[in-house]
Scaffold this motif. Structure first.
Motif, PDB file in Angstrom:
ATOM      1  N   ARG A  29      19.545  23.856  -1.721  1.00 19.84           N
ATOM      2  CA  ARG A  29      18.300  23.359  -1.124  1.00 19.84           C
ATOM      3  C   ARG A  29      18.590  22.918   0.304  1.00 19.84           C
ATOM      4  N   TRP A  57      25.838  17.175 -10.173  1.00 16.94           N
ATOM      5  CA  TRP A  57      26.101  18.542 -10.652  1.00 16.94           C
ATOM      6  C   TRP A  57      27.582  18.916 -10.567  1.00 16.94           C
ATOM      7  N   ALA A  67      11.473   1.541  -6.826  1.00 16.20           N
ATOM      8  CA  ALA A  67      12.557   2.313  -7.449  1.00 16.20           C
ATOM      9  C   ALA A  67      13.044   1.560  -8.676  1.00 16.20           C
TER      10      ALA A  67
HETATM   11  C1  LIG Z   1      16.483   5.340  -8.218  1.00 15.55           C
HETATM   12  C2  LIG Z   1      17.793   5.347  -7.464  1.00 15.55           C
HETATM   13  C3  LIG Z   1      18.027   4.385  -6.483  1.00 15.55           C
HETATM   14  C4  LIG Z   1      19.238   4.377  -5.785  1.00 15.55           C
HETATM   15  N1  LIG Z   1      19.407   3.488  -4.763  1.00 15.55           N
HETATM   16  C5  LIG Z   1      20.534   3.537  -4.010  1.00 15.55           C
HETATM   17  C6  LIG Z   1      20.685   2.689  -2.885  1.00 15.55           C
HETATM   18  O1  LIG Z   1      19.792   1.926  -2.534  1.00 15.55           O
HETATM   19  N2  LIG Z   1      21.839   2.746  -2.178  1.00 15.55           N
HETATM   20  C7  LIG Z   1      22.856   3.617  -2.520  1.00 15.55           C
HETATM   21  O2  LIG Z   1      23.892   3.602  -1.871  1.00 15.55           O
HETATM   22  N3  LIG Z   1      22.715   4.463  -3.555  1.00 15.55           N
HETATM   23  C8  LIG Z   1      21.588   4.450  -4.304  1.00 15.55           C
HETATM   24  N4  LIG Z   1      21.438   5.297  -5.364  1.00 15.55           N
HETATM   25  C9  LIG Z   1      22.531   6.214  -5.684  1.00 15.55           C
HETATM   26  C10 LIG Z   1      22.594   7.352  -4.676  1.00 15.55           C
HETATM   27  O3  LIG Z   1      21.314   7.909  -4.492  1.00 15.55           O
HETATM   28  C11 LIG Z   1      23.582   8.429  -5.145  1.00 15.55           C
HETATM   29  O4  LIG Z   1      24.818   7.846  -5.467  1.00 15.55           O
HETATM   30  C12 LIG Z   1      23.805   9.443  -4.016  1.00 15.55           C
HETATM   31  O5  LIG Z   1      22.587   9.949  -3.539  1.00 15.55           O
HETATM   32  C13 LIG Z   1      24.696  10.567  -4.490  1.00 15.55           C
HETATM   33  O6  LIG Z   1      24.860  11.419  -3.395  1.00 15.55           O
HETATM   34  P1  LIG Z   1      25.519  12.832  -3.564  1.00 15.55           P
HETATM   35  O7  LIG Z   1      25.586  13.440  -2.226  1.00 15.55           O
HETATM   36  O8  LIG Z   1      26.771  12.680  -4.354  1.00 15.55           O
HETATM   37  O9  LIG Z   1      24.492  13.618  -4.520  1.00 15.55           O
HETATM   38  P2  LIG Z   1      23.122  14.360  -4.110  1.00 15.55           P
HETATM   39  O10 LIG Z   1      22.402  13.630  -3.065  1.00 15.55           O
HETATM   40  O11 LIG Z   1      22.399  14.651  -5.379  1.00 15.55           O
HETATM   41  O12 LIG Z   1      23.648  15.704  -3.490  1.00 15.55           O
HETATM   42  C14 LIG Z   1      24.171  16.740  -4.274  1.00 15.55           C
HETATM   43  C15 LIG Z   1      23.728  18.045  -3.648  1.00 15.55           C
HETATM   44  O13 LIG Z   1      24.303  19.124  -4.397  1.00 15.55           O
HETATM   45  C16 LIG Z   1      23.369  20.184  -4.373  1.00 15.55           C
HETATM   46  N5  LIG Z   1      23.645  21.120  -5.460  1.00 15.55           N
HETATM   47  C17 LIG Z   1      23.640  20.881  -6.785  1.00 15.55           C
HETATM   48  N6  LIG Z   1      23.971  22.006  -7.459  1.00 15.55           N
HETATM   49  C18 LIG Z   1      24.169  22.982  -6.533  1.00 15.55           C
HETATM   50  C19 LIG Z   1      24.537  24.355  -6.593  1.00 15.55           C
HETATM   51  N7  LIG Z   1      24.760  24.970  -7.761  1.00 15.55           N
HETATM   52  N8  LIG Z   1      24.677  25.030  -5.448  1.00 15.55           N
HETATM   53  C20 LIG Z   1      24.463  24.430  -4.257  1.00 15.55           C
HETATM   54  N9  LIG Z   1      24.120  23.141  -4.127  1.00 15.55           N
HETATM   55  C21 LIG Z   1      23.965  22.415  -5.254  1.00 15.55           C
HETATM   56  C22 LIG Z   1      22.023  19.500  -4.512  1.00 15.55           C
HETATM   57  O14 LIG Z   1      20.977  20.343  -4.065  1.00 15.55           O
HETATM   58  C23 LIG Z   1      22.219  18.242  -3.674  1.00 15.55           C
HETATM   59  O15 LIG Z   1      21.742  18.401  -2.357  1.00 15.55           O
HETATM   60  C24 LIG Z   1      20.240   5.331  -6.093  1.00 15.55           C
HETATM   61  C25 LIG Z   1      20.010   6.304  -7.055  1.00 15.55           C
HETATM   62  C26 LIG Z   1      18.795   6.328  -7.733  1.00 15.55           C
HETATM   63  C27 LIG Z   1      18.547   7.400  -8.761  1.00 15.55           C
END
Ligand SMILES: Cc1cc2nc3c(=O)[nH]c(=O)nc-3n(C[C@H](O)[C@H](O)[C@H](O)COP(=O)(O)OP(=O)(O)OC[C@H]3O[C@@H](n4cnc5c(N)ncnc54)[C@H](O)[C@@H]3O)c2cc1C
Length: 414
Positions: A33, A253, A306
């Protein structure tokens, strides 16, 4: 300089890509995405330098009974989902024992305490200062005994980690937040937290900064990852790309991809929901209604409510009961206004049972690097773990990196 593919353009992947680029590498960020459209889009937007201790599972019987009986709104669960989660929850419970939790927190605090400083240059360089509030947040208490307990907890954090907070009684809170409609016993204000009015927008701006600085963002499927010669390849819309190293920053994921390479990740997915309200209440900072487990945070899209954690099957359809209850509960505190019409968002906090992100090279695959499992604080920690990852790739070894590395954590990655 190495060629590096970073899989996943959430805050963790964007943070890693920028840090690796700053260390001189040629970086391509890949996502199916746009950047920042999943978990990093829908969170509460807190950049939490004050979050020195990760959330443990409570160990006191009263709280556990309240959870089991469904009397709390901060955690709900689907009984049918629990058997599959049981081993991970048991391991999480054991890591929540006070002595072990203290050891884990000593590591965690070294990450979160530098988080705002690690975001700052990226916020400035991506031109997104207008999205950031540096007024902290308030935790509002409706029960004076709960406020007293929280104040004692905050004193301990001040002693142990130097974390600053301030207790406000009811009148002081009403002066600080005139939009509150109801008098409550008080609040705890955490001044060292920054908050963001558009977490997905900030993540996308970081990805755009990567491109402006000479990196690439490509659309592609991480599941196409394959070993090729001495390196790795991924299929993207722009064709197959090859690199010496790849970073798995797929958040919730990551276990799906790693299973293809024979790894089992003990991830727990804590689902959370948000909804926006066209609220006339002008809050000076986000507030948390402690008794009802709901965050109220002003965003570009309206006042974002949230929710806490729902332990449900990852594929279960949306059931925003916590959001409904939370909205009903805070309606006596602030004027919520009408709900903004939009598809119901939910996301999964990618939690590991020892509450730490996983950072380092995969044990059985050269050039396969891991950066995921940031649980409740991935939006906070993306730039910080990115910088640490870049140092780990350069061969730095120390107690902090060793504690986060897969080799030290067989119960998390096998
Ligand atoms: C309700 C809620 C409130 C929160 N509040 C906070 C907060 O205030 N402060 C804070 O620090 N954290 C907060 N968090 C936690 C935080 O949002 C997550 O820890 C963080 O966003 C994780 O980031 P990430 O980059 O690891 O994952 P993501 O942001 O999910 O990124 C993973 C990426 O992988 C991509 N992807 C998946 N599978 C594939 C594939 N097969 N091929 C290509 N791309 C793929 C997805 O499209 C996505 O863009 C909150 C979470 C929730 C649910």
């Amino acid at each position: 300089m190495a060629q590096i593919i970073v899989l996943g353009a959430g805050m963790v992947g964007a943070g890693a890509a920028l840090a690796l680029q700053a260390h001189g590498h040629d970086v391509t960020l890949v996502d199916r995405r746009g950047p920042g459209e999943e978990t990093s889009f829908g969170n509460a937007g807190f950049i939490q330098a004050e979050a020195v201790e990760p959330y443990p599972i409570p160990r006191d019987l009263r709280t556990l009974v309240a959870y089991a009986a469904g009397r709390t709104n901060d955690i709900v669960y689907a009984p049918g989902a629990l058997p599959k989660m049981a081993p991970g929850l048991w391991s999480y419970f054991r890591n929540s024992a006070p002595a072990r939790h203290r050891q884990i927190s000593a590591i965690y605090a070294r990450l979160t305490q530098r988080a705002t400083a690690d975001h700052q240059p990226l916020i400035a360089a991506s031109g997104q200062d207008a999205l950031i509030r540096r007024t902290g947040y308030g935790q509002v208490y409706r029960d004076p005994r709960a406020l007293e307990r929280a104040a004692r907890g905050a004193e301990r954090l001040q002693r142990d980690y130097g974390t600053a907070s301030e207790v406000l009684d009811g009148p002081a809170l009403a002066r600080a937040e005139p939009a509150l409609k109801t008098a409550v016993p008080g609040a705890l204000f955490w001044h060292d937290c920054w908050t963001c009015a558009d977490p997905g927008g900030l993540t996308a701006a970081y990805a755009a900064l990567l491109v402006r600085r000479g990196g690439r963002f490509l659309t592609g499927d991480a599941l196409s990852l394959a070993q090729s010669g001495a390196g790795w390849s991924v299929a993207t819309k722009a064709g197959r790309i090859d690199a010496e190293r790849v970073v798995v920053a797929l958040g919730p994921w990551a276990p799906d991809l790693l299973a293809r390479f024979g790894y089992r990740v003990a991830m727990l997915w804590k689902r959370g929901y948000h909804g926006h309200f066209d609220s006339p209440a002008a809050l000076n900072r986000p507030l948390i209604d402690d008794a009802n487990g709901v965050v109220m945070t002003p965003t570009r899209f309206g006042l974002r409510l949230a929710t806490g954690a729902a332990l449900v099957d990852r594929k279960a359809p949306a059931d925003p009961v916590q959001l409904r209850r939370g909205a009903a509960a805070v309606a006596d505190l602030i004027e919520l206004g009408p709900r903004v019409e939009e598809p119901q968002w939910f996301g999964h906090r990618p939690c590991l049972p020892d509450m730490l992100p996983l950072l380092g090279e995969a044990p059985r695959h050269k050039g396969l690097w891991l950066d995921f499992g940031h649980g409740h604080q991935g939006f906070t920690l993306g730039p910080t773990t990115g910088l640490l990852l870049a140092e780990a790739m350069e061969g730095r070894r120390d107690a902090l990196l060793d504690a986060l590395a897969p080799a030290a954590r067989p119960s998390v990655l096998r």
